[in-house]
Enzyme design. Sequence first.
Site, PDB file in Angstrom:
ATOM      1  N   ASP A   1     111.914 -83.689 -39.250  1.00 44.66           N
ATOM      2  CA  ASP A   1     110.541 -84.205 -39.219  1.00 44.66           C
ATOM      3  C   ASP A   1     110.395 -85.298 -38.160  1.00 44.66           C
ATOM      4  OD1 ASP A   1     107.903 -84.458 -40.006  1.00 44.66           O
ATOM      5  OD2 ASP A   1     108.384 -84.608 -42.139  1.00 44.66           O
TER       6      ASP A   1
ATOM      7  N   ASP B   1     100.621 -79.691 -42.750  1.00 43.87           N
ATOM      8  CA  ASP B   1     100.740 -80.065 -44.162  1.00 43.87           C
ATOM      9  C   ASP B   1      99.587 -79.481 -44.967  1.00 43.87           C
ATOM     10  OD1 ASP B   1     103.057 -81.422 -43.771  1.00 43.87           O
ATOM     11  OD2 ASP B   1     102.197 -83.437 -43.896  1.00 43.87           O
TER      12      ASP B   1
HETATM   13  C1  GLA Z   1     105.724 -84.970 -43.402  1.00 46.32           C
HETATM   14  C2  GLA Z   1     105.931 -83.470 -43.542  1.00 46.32           C
HETATM   15  C3  GLA Z   1     105.848 -83.063 -44.983  1.00 46.32           C
HETATM   16  C4  GLA Z   1     106.843 -83.841 -45.807  1.00 46.32           C
HETATM   17  C5  GLA Z   1     106.641 -85.331 -45.600  1.00 46.32           C
HETATM   18  C6  GLA Z   1     107.718 -86.124 -46.265  1.00 46.32           C
HETATM   19  O1  GLA Z   1     104.418 -85.309 -43.689  1.00 46.32           O
HETATM   20  O2  GLA Z   1     104.999 -82.762 -42.765  1.00 46.32           O
HETATM   21  O3  GLA Z   1     106.071 -81.679 -45.126  1.00 46.32           O
HETATM   22  O4  GLA Z   1     108.147 -83.481 -45.442  1.00 46.32           O
HETATM   23  O5  GLA Z   1     106.627 -85.669 -44.225  1.00 46.32           O
HETATM   24  O6  GLA Z   1     107.536 -87.481 -46.106  1.00 46.32           O
END
Ligand code: GLA
EC number: 3.2.1.22
Length: 732
Positions: A476, A544
């Site tokens: 990430d 997301d």
């Molecule tokens: C980001 C990612 C999510 C999740 C969060 C965790 O927003 O896109 O899928 O992994 O971080 O903090």
Amino acid sequence: MLLSVVSVKVSFAQNGDNGKNRTESVQLIPIETAHSATVFEVGKDNRLHMVYLGSKLPENKEYNQIIGQYRQGTDYSEVSDVVYPASGSQNLFEPAISVRHADGNQSLDLKFVSVQTKQMDKDIKLTEIILKDEVYPFEVHLFYKTYFATDVVETWADIMHEEKGSVRMDKFASAGLYLRGSKFWLTHYHGDWAKEMRPEQTLITHGIKTLDSKLGSRADLFQPPVFMIALGQKAREDAGKVIYGSLEWSGNFRVDLELDNLNNLRVIPGINNYASSFDLPKDSLFTTAKFLYTFSDRGQGQASRQLQRWARDNKILDGNGQRLTLLNNWESTYFDFNEDKLRSLLKDTKSLGVDLFLLDDGWFGNSYPRNNDHAGLGDWQANRKKLPNGIASLVKEATNMGVKFGIWLEPEMVNPKSDLYHQHPDWVLKQAKRPEYYFRNQLVLDLTNPAVQDFIFRIVDTLFTQNPGLAYIKWDCNAVIYNAYSLHESQQGRLYIDYVQGLYNVLKRIRAKYPKIPMMLCSGGGGRVDYGALQYFTEFWPSDNTDPLERIYMQWEYSYFYPAIATANHVTNWGKQPLKYRVDVAMMGKMGFDIPVHDLSAPDLNFCQASVVNYNKIKDIIWHGDQYRLQSPWTNDVASLMYVDRDKMHGVIFNYLVNARYGSGSHTPIKWKGLDPNRKYRIREINLYPGTTSTLKGDDVLSGDFLMTIGYNPKVDASRSSVILVADAVQS
Ligand code: GLA
């Protein structure tokens, strides 16, 4: 010594009449693929001009006749169409390159020296064209790597010099394209968190339109580097001429599209030169990012199938391989879990029938436990309270249960509340004399620093060394770069570029040691999706936002540029649609789940389990077949998308109601694509919710010709808002 790779230098031809006689070309350089041609011409002025980008002509020598057919007015500068325009000489338009020589002079005028091609394999050819200034010892080598079968071209430049001191680089694009007189329709994208890939199509008007990012990391948050240009009229799915382009670069990019006085379009794509002037020392070489493009004269559908196949064959890691279905815990637990909860999620993974359990954010940090997004980033040790037996015991337990185990990392980042921040304040990108400014309560580590690169490599390496069973990484990157300043850089102008190079160095090291481990490219959703990064990743996280209605639009737009095998889609509790609808939408790519499985009712659980079984039967067609967009969600009640295997024996057709108004549905047949017209196909509906039956006959056998000419009605309406059909060729 200049670092020339494959070329042999030849001496300059004479400069002749200084380019006044443009109709007499000295040499034509056609760069061809199966269906397209990019054609350059060395004029009598010894400059490299761009003659053409379009459908390949059967007679190569007729490319010579193209320019003579245009009567658009006077090109005063005589260099409007040069391939890699420089600033400071005759050029009056946006340059691809701007420099300040060692003596302070700012002029550059690149002349043709030589061209050399090399067949790399059956499909791939590399053309190198050497350009050189006549006054200064300054060279640019342009590269064109063609992928014949898929009509994709990658182009980039090597920039080098032998001047007495450093040369200041103010602009250093990857390439230049010059498209002649037509109407040009540009499709580009904007977005934000949970709003990725929102398209806009506009007629390009005179002046410059710039697509760019200045965000550093998470560079695509507001705008991704992909775009398309439709020639003559608006982009259409199955007809018309279209060029797709994208930078293979995971940082700041810039694409200038300039419609000039002759109504021709100059496209200058590259790394963004924003805050990035830097000095190139004598005898060193700067290689730009790669720019990729593909031309299709059969519409967007053909262009995207070319690009998707190219990506699977040549770019995405293990693009023709397999992928793991998974259960992720992010939305069912967020930061709130312990060993017992995870153990029960491992059981859920097993009972769901997916391949892998993916442990998301929140498993690390001890001095500053990661119990929310304010603390812990940088301290990659398992939290002793949540996981007293560490990651190892969970990996072991998963392995014993026959489930694989994956883990979330955000290794480029640091929370000020972390041991790392206190131990290595010099590893953080920030302005020492200004207040810190955070994005999601975090700062970005200085990847220009080899010590930081080493630290990040070791995070991954230690995890794998300590847990050989570890099978998957979600990588990430949630923050942009504010207050850009590196204590490590002697030239701050290099920071944004070296950051990305530093990231690639780490990823290269990881891939050298762990070539096959699947990794998901994530950036707070789809904040970093590009082919520069995807060569190290097996898949990416589009957003997301997993509301399936939103995802239909988003996945539709991503599909123009990226293959389904790389598009990770998870079933979550976002959105108001029934579970079947959510699952069906996730099936259109690489399926996963992120729901509290233990809260599912018995029929819901049965349905999910059966869906995994169904998915396993059709996933090969989705991952490795050709994709056809049938009906757009933007203009129809029912969105429809289809995948066909390479032998045209099997197809999967996804249909979704996207309009909630009374009476919406599939009132007319939807024309299928990509089948063999001479075969007959048996049509079945799959993935029905337990206790429901299909309203379709179930034993329809129809010819490919019928299905593609008349179509087939999936009978979608409010009571059947999502319908998946399978077409299997019957033996005749
Ligand atoms: C980001 C990612 C999510 C999740 C969060 C965790 O927003 O896109 O899928 O992994 O971080 O903090």
